[in-house]
Design a protein around this motif. Structure first.
Motif, PDB file in Angstrom:
ATOM      1  N   ASN A 145      46.510  51.232  45.568  1.00  0.00           N
ATOM      2  CA  ASN A 145      46.447  50.513  46.665  1.00  0.00           C
ATOM      3  C   ASN A 145      45.019  50.879  47.322  1.00  0.00           C
ATOM      4  N   LEU A 146      44.157  50.140  46.816  1.00  0.00           N
ATOM      5  CA  LEU A 146      42.740  50.493  47.288  1.00  0.00           C
ATOM      6  C   LEU A 146      42.243  50.234  48.293  1.00  0.00           C
ATOM      7  N   HIS A 147      41.627  51.156  49.144  1.00  0.00           N
ATOM      8  CA  HIS A 147      41.162  51.128  50.479  1.00  0.00           C
ATOM      9  C   HIS A 147      39.604  51.547  50.537  1.00  0.00           C
ATOM     10  N   PRO A 148      38.602  50.758  51.136  1.00  0.00           N
ATOM     11  CA  PRO A 148      38.965  49.194  51.757  1.00  0.00           C
ATOM     12  C   PRO A 148      39.303  48.314  50.735  1.00  0.00           C
ATOM     13  N   VAL A 149      39.797  47.420  51.182  1.00  0.00           N
ATOM     14  CA  VAL A 149      40.669  46.194  50.223  1.00  0.00           C
ATOM     15  C   VAL A 149      39.526  45.572  49.429  1.00  0.00           C
ATOM     16  N   PRO A 150      39.444  45.482  48.231  1.00  0.00           N
ATOM     17  CA  PRO A 150      38.434  45.006  47.461  1.00  0.00           C
ATOM     18  C   PRO A 150      38.378  43.471  47.689  1.00  0.00           C
ATOM     19  N   ASP A 151      37.255  42.797  47.298  1.00  0.00           N
ATOM     20  CA  ASP A 151      37.044  41.371  47.288  1.00  0.00           C
ATOM     21  C   ASP A 151      37.690  40.852  46.267  1.00  0.00           C
ATOM     22  N   TYR A 152      37.794  41.321  45.185  1.00  0.00           N
ATOM     23  CA  TYR A 152      38.596  40.940  43.803  1.00  0.00           C
ATOM     24  C   TYR A 152      39.438  42.111  43.382  1.00  0.00           C
ATOM     25  N   ARG A 153      40.335  41.736  42.816  1.00  0.00           N
ATOM     26  CA  ARG A 153      41.308  42.592  42.150  1.00  0.00           C
ATOM     27  C   ARG A 153      41.443  42.142  40.698  1.00  0.00           C
ATOM     28  N   PHE A 154      40.973  42.899  39.562  1.00  0.00           N
ATOM     29  CA  PHE A 154      40.931  42.596  38.157  1.00  0.00           C
ATOM     30  C   PHE A 154      41.974  43.099  37.563  1.00  0.00           C
ATOM     31  N   THR A 155      43.259  42.354  37.015  1.00  0.00           N
ATOM     32  CA  THR A 155      44.057  43.095  35.830  1.00  0.00           C
ATOM     33  C   THR A 155      43.596  42.826  34.433  1.00  0.00           C
ATOM     34  N   SER A 156      42.543  42.209  34.246  1.00  0.00           N
ATOM     35  CA  SER A 156      42.074  42.135  32.892  1.00  0.00           C
ATOM     36  C   SER A 156      40.402  42.216  33.001  1.00  0.00           C
ATOM     37  N   PRO A 157      39.573  42.963  32.263  1.00  0.00           N
ATOM     38  CA  PRO A 157      38.366  42.896  32.002  1.00  0.00           C
ATOM     39  C   PRO A 157      37.769  41.597  31.999  1.00  0.00           C
ATOM     40  N   LEU A 158      38.377  40.579  31.163  1.00  0.00           N
ATOM     41  CA  LEU A 158      37.893  39.359  30.964  1.00  0.00           C
ATOM     42  C   LEU A 158      37.681  38.592  32.067  1.00  0.00           C
ATOM     43  N   GLN A 159      38.668  38.931  33.371  1.00  0.00           N
ATOM     44  CA  GLN A 159      38.551  38.250  34.514  1.00  0.00           C
ATOM     45  C   GLN A 159      37.178  38.350  35.194  1.00  0.00           C
ATOM     46  N   VAL A 160      36.651  39.417  34.968  1.00  0.00           N
ATOM     47  CA  VAL A 160      35.308  39.832  35.601  1.00  0.00           C
ATOM     48  C   VAL A 160      34.282  38.758  35.198  1.00  0.00           C
TER      49      VAL A 160
END
Length: 226
Positions: free
Chosen positions: A199-214
């Motif tokens: 539960n990241l704070h500050p809230v990220p602009d993007y959430r990646f569940t796979s490195p390839l999404q980057v």
């Protein structure tokens, strides 16, 4: 008004532990072995994680009551970290795939980590990652480590990029705070089983569940852009 999250990304900065490499289990193990030997106490992963911020030497210094044994304890930590590295982790194929794709897109990359230069060099060498990164700052090379923006500012200066054109990816609140303070876009790395915060704070602009999404995101944002 320009939507920052839709601008091209010209550079990517990464945290290391829990972001580029699944080093947290090894880190916990090395700390636990050292603390068991020098304090005769057992510490959970959660207790150790609560101390994160300083380098490994800084954490060990805070925990040990006997400063006479401090140099030996620090040596033991690095000996364990090095000795168990190959058996406890490898570089994820998806991580290497992401790095290769970003390199193919001529995206300069850097590392901003709270770990010491010594442990960063051990991991970088064993995982054969050094060739991907133009710049890197370890915790003991900064006056003000994360959540301060110093490391990001220095890395962007070396790379010659502006904050609005930079993406910083990490797995902790300190990472998100540093990126937000520096004015970069921030991405949450949610791809390893062991991460510092879900539960990241500050809230990220993007959430990646796979490195390839980057790589997919950057390819999409940069398509047709000069």
């Amino acid at each position: 008004m320009d939507d920052l999250t839709k601008r091209p990304i010209r550079a990517v900065l990464f945290d290391f532990d829990g972001t580029l490499a699944d080093t947290l289990p090894l880190t916990f193990y090395a700390f636990q072995e050292v603390f068991r030997k020098y304090t005769a106490k057992e510490y959970s992963n959660e207790e150790i994680m609560a101390w994160f911020g300083p380098t490994e030497e800084g954490i060990i210094s805070q925990v040990l009551e006997s400063h006479e044994s401090l140099p030996e304890a620090i040596d033991d930590y690095y000996r364990i970290y090095d000795a168990y590295h190959d058996r406890m982790l490898t570089l994820s194929e998806e991580i290497r795939g992401m790095l290769n794709r970003l390199q193919d897109m001529s995206i300069p990359m850097g590392i901003i980590t709270g770990k010491s230069r010594k442990s960063l060099d051990i991991s970088s060498a064993k995982l054969a990652m050094g060739s991907y990164f133009t710049v890197g700052f370890a915790g003991d090379e900064l006056t003000r480590p994360k959540p301060d923006r110093e490391g990001l500012d220095r890395a962007m200066s070396v790379l010659g990029v502006m904050p609005e054109d930079t993406l910083f990816i990490g797995d902790s609140n300190a990472d998100m705070a540093a990126g937000r303070a520096a004015g970069t876009r921030i991405g949450g790395a949610m791809w390893f089983e062991t991460i510092q915060s879900s539960n990241l704070h500050p809230v990220p602009d993007y959430r990646f569940t796979s490195p390839l999404q980057v790589a997919e995101l950057i390819g999409r944002l940069n398509q047709g852009k000069g």
